[in-house]
Design a protein around this motif. Structure first.
Motif, PDB file in Angstrom:
ATOM      1  N   THR A 102       0.854  -1.186   0.000  1.00 38.53           N
ATOM      2  CA  THR A 102       0.000   0.000   0.000  1.00 38.53           C
ATOM      3  C   THR A 102       0.892   1.239   0.000  1.00 38.53           C
ATOM      4  O   THR A 102       1.710   1.423   0.908  1.00 38.53           O
ATOM      5  N   LEU A 103       0.748   2.060  -1.027  1.00 37.65           N
ATOM      6  CA  LEU A 103       1.637   3.225  -1.193  1.00 37.65           C
ATOM      7  C   LEU A 103       1.495   4.195  -0.019  1.00 37.65           C
ATOM      8  O   LEU A 103       2.445   4.904   0.312  1.00 37.65           O
ATOM      9  N   GLU A 104       0.339   4.219   0.600  1.00 43.51           N
ATOM     10  CA  GLU A 104       0.106   5.115   1.744  1.00 43.51           C
ATOM     11  C   GLU A 104       0.992   4.745   2.931  1.00 43.51           C
ATOM     12  O   GLU A 104       1.317   5.601   3.750  1.00 43.51           O
ATOM     13  N   ASP A 105       1.380   3.460   3.016  1.00 44.31           N
ATOM     14  CA  ASP A 105       2.191   2.990   4.142  1.00 44.31           C
ATOM     15  C   ASP A 105       3.682   3.228   3.946  1.00 44.31           C
ATOM     16  O   ASP A 105       4.468   3.005   4.869  1.00 44.31           O
ATOM     17  N   VAL A 106       4.092   3.656   2.745  1.00 43.22           N
ATOM     18  CA  VAL A 106       5.519   3.758   2.426  1.00 43.22           C
ATOM     19  C   VAL A 106       6.079   5.082   2.938  1.00 43.22           C
ATOM     20  O   VAL A 106       5.510   6.149   2.694  1.00 43.22           O
ATOM     21  N   GLU A 107       7.202   4.990   3.653  1.00 43.46           N
ATOM     22  CA  GLU A 107       7.911   6.184   4.115  1.00 43.46           C
ATOM     23  C   GLU A 107       8.810   6.716   3.007  1.00 43.46           C
ATOM     24  O   GLU A 107       8.654   7.838   2.545  1.00 43.46           O
ATOM     25  N   VAL A 108       9.773   5.905   2.580  1.00 46.83           N
ATOM     26  CA  VAL A 108      10.676   6.270   1.485  1.00 46.83           C
ATOM     27  C   VAL A 108      10.982   5.025   0.664  1.00 46.83           C
ATOM     28  O   VAL A 108      10.757   3.894   1.109  1.00 46.83           O
ATOM     29  N   ALA A 109      11.519   5.246  -0.528  1.00 46.03           N
ATOM     30  CA  ALA A 109      11.996   4.149  -1.375  1.00 46.03           C
ATOM     31  C   ALA A 109      13.448   4.411  -1.725  1.00 46.03           C
ATOM     32  O   ALA A 109      13.871   5.570  -1.844  1.00 46.03           O
ATOM     33  N   HIS A 110      14.217   3.333  -1.894  1.00 44.81           N
ATOM     34  CA  HIS A 110      15.630   3.471  -2.228  1.00 44.81           C
ATOM     35  C   HIS A 110      15.974   2.511  -3.369  1.00 44.81           C
ATOM     36  O   HIS A 110      15.625   1.325  -3.321  1.00 44.81           O
ATOM     37  N   LEU A 111      16.637   3.041  -4.386  1.00 46.76           N
ATOM     38  CA  LEU A 111      17.059   2.233  -5.532  1.00 46.76           C
ATOM     39  C   LEU A 111      18.515   1.841  -5.326  1.00 46.76           C
ATOM     40  O   LEU A 111      19.387   2.714  -5.209  1.00 46.76           O
ATOM     41  N   GLU A 112      18.792   0.541  -5.278  1.00 47.21           N
ATOM     42  CA  GLU A 112      20.143   0.035  -5.035  1.00 47.21           C
ATOM     43  C   GLU A 112      20.751  -0.499  -6.323  1.00 47.21           C
ATOM     44  O   GLU A 112      20.037  -0.895  -7.251  1.00 47.21           O
ATOM     45  N   ARG A 113      22.088  -0.534  -6.341  1.00 48.66           N
ATOM     46  CA  ARG A 113      22.866  -1.050  -7.479  1.00 48.66           C
ATOM     47  C   ARG A 113      22.559  -0.282  -8.764  1.00 48.66           C
ATOM     48  O   ARG A 113      22.469  -0.845  -9.850  1.00 48.66           O
ATOM     49  N   VAL A 114      22.368   1.029  -8.621  1.00 50.09           N
ATOM     50  CA  VAL A 114      22.160   1.867  -9.802  1.00 50.09           C
ATOM     51  C   VAL A 114      23.514   2.441 -10.209  1.00 50.09           C
ATOM     52  O   VAL A 114      23.995   3.411  -9.629  1.00 50.09           O
ATOM     53  N   GLN A 115      24.153   1.797 -11.163  1.00 50.62           N
ATOM     54  CA  GLN A 115      25.445   2.272 -11.657  1.00 50.62           C
ATOM     55  C   GLN A 115      25.644   1.792 -13.086  1.00 50.62           C
ATOM     56  O   GLN A 115      25.033   0.815 -13.524  1.00 50.62           O
TER      57      GLN A 115
END
Length: 1032
Positions: free
Chosen positions: A851-864
């Motif tokens: 549920t998007l309402e429950d999300v605090e933050v998002a982090h994208l890893e291994r972006v290189q």
């Protein structure tokens, strides 16, 4: 007239209801009945083709039968009926009720008959000066003429008032349960004749390119009404059959059947089917049936090889039709329904405004058309719960921009359904006949005819034929989709900065007070365990002063200084047995504070001055007994830990309230569906029922095998169509887990497989007459039709669930497949799709619902640069909840994922490495206040910003050089110039040598090599050995 039985109870109930409404109107100002004090209903001679108006309807409504040459006079106190001797004996059945009925019998004596009519006129004058009549009554015959003459002579001072609307409102329009049941059955019979019978006949005729007249095809359908075998075996589009108590002999035609095609259309259905041939193009079929006096109608448009314009206009018609159905509910004015549909046509497709019908339906029931209840722009009637309507939306005589022939220049589109009004969206009685474009479209032309031949492209003589087709504008796949738009990226970064600042402010406000005192975790308390309340509960074996294992109370009783002392299993850490000489030792270690063994076993100090027993050791020569005791303690400890874990897992499982079943009517049912998680036992399909406060899945194996889900516990309701999937799904994501067998779950899913396992791959009876790909084409079309029907069925049921649970905020949500991406949330690579409020994967378990309402933050890893995949981590607002990982997302989806997160107002960051989230979350939960004081989630953003900054610096440094560095570089180059000149001279000498050696052939070079070998004293073998040594 046969054996006639009038239901006296129904007569009295309906008469009381009608008179009650009449008296209530008198008290409130005579707005409906116009102040009439009596009502006259006339029935003349019945013609060969019976017509149904309000006088007929009154007979059917009150008596259940039609009595020709009969006069009814109704007053608020008495009902008078003038009829013949034969009919009068049947009317004796209603005399003994609460409402008085007086039957006046006519004979052959004209004078006596006149006296009866005079008695009626006297009753009219005695009641009042206004009499209610049906002004549009078309009754004829000597009986009617005689009454009109006597009424005109004796009631000159009495005013006639039309009471058509009053009869509609107070009697006919709102149906009771018995009337609705008859209308529902009538509608199902209409559906059965249209689909499958008419549809199969029409498709076979078109497929075999036969010529048939409209009237001939209509006659085929018309004659089917008398086929008793057809009604017993017919299967509706939803694979259900007609009710078991269905009586085919009670059916009668009220409309058609009407078949229209070839450019000549009449959507008022005033003419019968003509003798023109059936034309493959736009084909309209309409029909209406009466069952036990109650009518229903249906009409559908079928499109054969439609062009884009026709498909577009039909989809728009379907949108208008659905809008009308959506707007109809209890308390809505009839004119508002039409005006909203008209406004939609005017705003979306103004070119169709002049082709739109003048009304969108009318009342239907005992009358084929209630003229006082027309849904047009001027109607003042208000819709009420229990009304039944015939809804017709259509566009007439539209010009075809791309006609196939002279008969295709003009076409019409129409949809007709019979519905029941409710306080929510209406029930569509004829809804089993599909209306979506895929179900009513037929394509018989070959692909070669439909698609124009492509123009020849100029081919480069230097490039091969195969290579020409494979040349693309970009070299690499990653260059095609992942090149970001600079402006969009700039706006996104600005928006993300705003979101990050907002998150920081919210975090500081939420955790304003310091939480360091508790270290962000629940303060552990000293646990107390009770084995026995009284000493009488000790096991009898303790008298022997030995070690006793009490499995029932999870306790070990140990002899200490001549007394049995109980120790609960949760106070014991472990037990071990060791041997030393002839003695065996049993050591029992206890849990105590300050051991520092591990966080799980750590115990707090309740009393700083208290003493704790760390271990007890017992000695015995019976080593086998000690080994058995140690083993029993270990097993008991294992069981206790397991029970504790199960108890902890079940803490958030809620016990739902009881499901309130619908008793007074049959609940809405979706049959032949499977459930996930699967129930124990054999995998068989069951059914889902919608009840008052929830839904129930019932397995056919046993009445005890069922699952109840209450609307109050449903957080999200998803419908996923079977397009690009093997199954069609209705998925419930719950607020709190429920117990499913012995396991808990927050997701319950109902599905049906979209593929037909019973499909005959070997062909059918038609196959021997066909050659080529016709049968495969038909199979594909049937597959598309079946999938479209499955989607319609499941979507309709999902909407019914949402409608029933509207008070709990249940709404249907659908995944947006175009915005989806591949990823690995658990073990397998799946397709993850966003919805309005969530990010979901519900095709294969384990399911993913974020549920998007429950999300605090998002982090994208291994972006290189250089990596083909990246990972996505969601951190929830509830910091005690572990972050959710979606791994191995293709880098081609990076921009789409960023755009989705940004459009959902989720702050995100990116980095080149995988982070240790368990450590990060422990830091956050230890002291959230300090975490946000120190910058909160900014450390993730700083990491990605520093990367961008370092890249920019590297790019700039490659082009910047100061003047001093430039001078130093020039001096150093002058100092090294001697070396450079020498080197160049040596290089030129080597070049000269190489030029000289270029003239020697291989034989000459081989001779020189042998000569050098001999001079150095080496033979071939020695040389070979050294080479081998070098290789090693």
């Amino acid at each position: 007239m046969g054996d006639i039985k009038i239901d006296g109870k129904t007569f009295q109930e309906r008469m009381s209801h009608f008179v009650g409404a009449w008296k209530a109107d008198k008290r409130s100002g005579d707005a409906l009945f116009g102040g009439v004090s009596s009502i006259v209903i006339l029935m003349g001679k019945v013609g060969e083709e019976p017509e149904f108006f309000k006088n007929n309807a009154m007979h059917f409504w009150l008596l259940g039968y039609e009595f020709p040459t009969t006069l009814m006079l109704l007053t608020p106190d008495t009902m008078y009926i003038v009829t013949t001797q034969k009919k009068a004996k049947y009317l004796d059945q209603i005399k003994s009720g609460r409402f008085p009925v007086e039957v006046l019998v006519r004979g052959k004596d004209a004078a006596e008959n006149e006296k009866l009519f005079l008695k009626i006129t006297d009753a009219i004058k005695a009641a009042g000066k206004k009499v209610g009549v049906l002004s549009k009554d078309t009754s004829k015959g000597p009986f009617i003429d005689e009454w009109k003459k006597i009424f005109a002579d004796n009631c000159k001072d009495v005013e006639e008032v039309d009471i058509s609307t009053a009869l509609s409102v107070a009697a006919f329009s709102v149906k009771d349960e018995a009337e609705l049941r008859a209308m529902r059955t009538s509608s199902k019979a209409c559906v059965a004749l249209l689909n499958p019978y008419f549809l199969d006949e029409m498709s076979d005729i078109l497929d075999q390119e036969q010529q048939i007249k409209h009237s001939e095809l209509a006659d085929k359908v018309s004659n089917k009404i008398d086929d008793a075998k057809f009604w017993k075996s017919v299967e509706l589009p939803n694979r259900q059959k007609l009710p078991a108590d269905f009586e085919p002999d009670q059916l009668d035609w009220i409309l058609g059947p009407v078949v229209q095609s070839g450019g000549k259309y009449d959507l008022k259905w005033q003419a019968d089917a003509d003798n023109q041939p059936l034309h493959p193009g736009i084909i309209i079929a309409a029909m209406g049936l009466r069952y036990k006096s109650y009518c229903s109608q249906i009409a559908r448009t079928f499109m054969v090889d439609p062009n884009k314009s026709q498909e577009s206009n039909y989809r728009f018609l379907l949108a208008v039709h659905n809008l009308v159905l959506k707007e109809i509910r209890d308390g809505v004015a009839a004119k508002d329904v039409y005006n909203k549909a008209y406004a939609l046509v005017k705003s979306r497709k103004p070119e169709l405004e002049k082709h739109f019908l003048k009304n969108v339906g009318f009342g239907i029931g005992l009358e084929t058309k209630d003229s006082t209840l027309i849904l047009n722009g001027k109607s003042t009637r208000t819709l009420r719960d229990g009304m039944t309507l015939c809804i017709t939306t259509g566009f007439t005589d539209i010009q075809n921009p791309d006609p196939q022939d002279k008969n295709s220049k003009v076409y019409s589109l129409v949809l007709t359904d019979t519905i029941r009004v409710r306080d929510v969206e209406p029930v569509v009685f004829t809804g089993d006949a599909p209306t979506d474009a895929d179900a009513i479209s037929f394509f018989f032309k070959d692909d070669e005819e439909v698609q124009p031949s492509p123009k020849k492209e100029k081919r480069d003589s230097r490039v091969g034929a195969v290579a020409t087709k494979n040349i693309t504008s970009t070299r690499l796949r990653s260059e095609r989709n992942t090149a970001p738009d600079d402006d969009a990226e700039k706006k996104r970064r600005e928006h993300q900065k705003e979101l990050a600042a907002k998150k920081q402010r919210e975090g500081l406000a939420k955790y304003a007070e310091s939480t360091a005192g508790k270290n962000g975790v629940e303060v552990k308390k000293f646990k107390r365990f009770e084995s026995y309340k009284r000493d009488t509960q000790f096991p009898p074996k303790v008298r022997d002063m030995g070690i006793v294992i009490d499995q029932k109370n999870a306790t070990i009783v140990l002899p200490v200084m001549g007394r049995p002392v109980p120790f609960h299993i949760n106070t014991i850490k472990n037990a071990s047995k060791s041997d030393e000489g002839e003695w065996s030792f049993l050591r029992i270690n206890f849990l105590s504070p300050g051991q520092g063994v591990g966080r799980k076993d750590e115990q707090p100090f309740e009393d700083a001055s208290a003493h704790f027993v760390r271990s007890l050791t017992f000695r015995s020569t019976d080593g086998d007994r000690y080994a058995d005791i140690a083993n029993q303690i270990s097993n008991l400890k294992r069981e206790a830990v397991k029970k504790e874990q199960e108890k902890k897992d079940m803490e958030d499982v809620v016990e739902q309230d009881k499901l309130i079943e619908i008793r007074n009517r049959r609940p809405a049912v979706l049959d032949n569906v499977f459930i996930r998680p699967a129930m124990e036992g054999k995998r068989v399909p069951g059914k889902v029922e919608i009840h008052q406060n929830g839904i129930r899945y019932q397995s056919p194996l046993s009445t005890t095998q069922r699952v109840d889900v209450l609307f109050s516990n449903v957080r999200h309701l998803f419908f996923q169509p079977c397009q690009n999937e093997l199954i069609v799904i209705i998925h419930l994501h719950l607020k709190d887990p429920i117990l499913f067998g012995k396991k808990k779950t927050k997701d319950v899913q109902f599905y049906r497989e979209a593929t037909d396992i019973q499909f005959d791959e070997t062909g059918n009876r038609k196959r021997k007459y066909r050659y080529g790909d016709e049968d495969e084409f038909e199979a594909e079309q049937e597959e598309r039709r079946r999938r479209a029907e499955l989607d319609r069925l499941f979507r309709s049921f999902a909407e019914k669930i949402a409608e029933a649970g509207r008070n709990e905020g249940v709404e249907v949500d659908m995944p947006m497949r175009d915005l989806g991406f591949n990823g690995v949330p658990n073990r397998s690579n799946v397709y993850i799709q966003p919805t309005t409020e969530c990010l979901i994967q519900i095709t294969e378990p384990p399911f993913l619902v974020i549920t998007l309402e429950d999300v605090e933050v998002a982090h994208l890893e291994r972006v290189q640069f250089g990596l083909k995949n990246f990972d996505l981590v969601f951190v929830f607002k509830d910091f005690s909840r572990p972050p959710c990982h979606i791994n191995t997302i293709p880098v081609e989806s990076l921009e789409d994922v960023k755009a989705f997160l940004d459009s959902s107002d989720i702050a995100y960051s990116e980095g080149p490495l995988n982070l240790n989230w368990s450590v990060i979350m422990k830091t956050v939960t230890a002291n959230p206040h300090q975490f946000f004081v120190d910058g909160g989630w900014g450390f993730l953003q700083n990491e990605s910003d520093s990367e961008d900054a370092s890249e920019e610096e590297e790019e700039e440094s490659a082009f910047e050089i100061s003047e001093s560095e430039l001078d130093a570089a020039s001096e150093s180059s002058e100092e090294d110039s001697d070396y450079d000149s020498n080197a160049s001279a040596e290089g030129s000498d080597e070049a000269d040598v190489s030029e000289e050696e270029e003239g020697e052939d291989w034989d000459e070079l081989e001779r020189k090599a042998k000569k050098r070998d001999r001079e150095s004293g080496l033979d071939d073998e020695d040389r070979g050995g050294k080479k081998k040594q070098r290789k090693r």
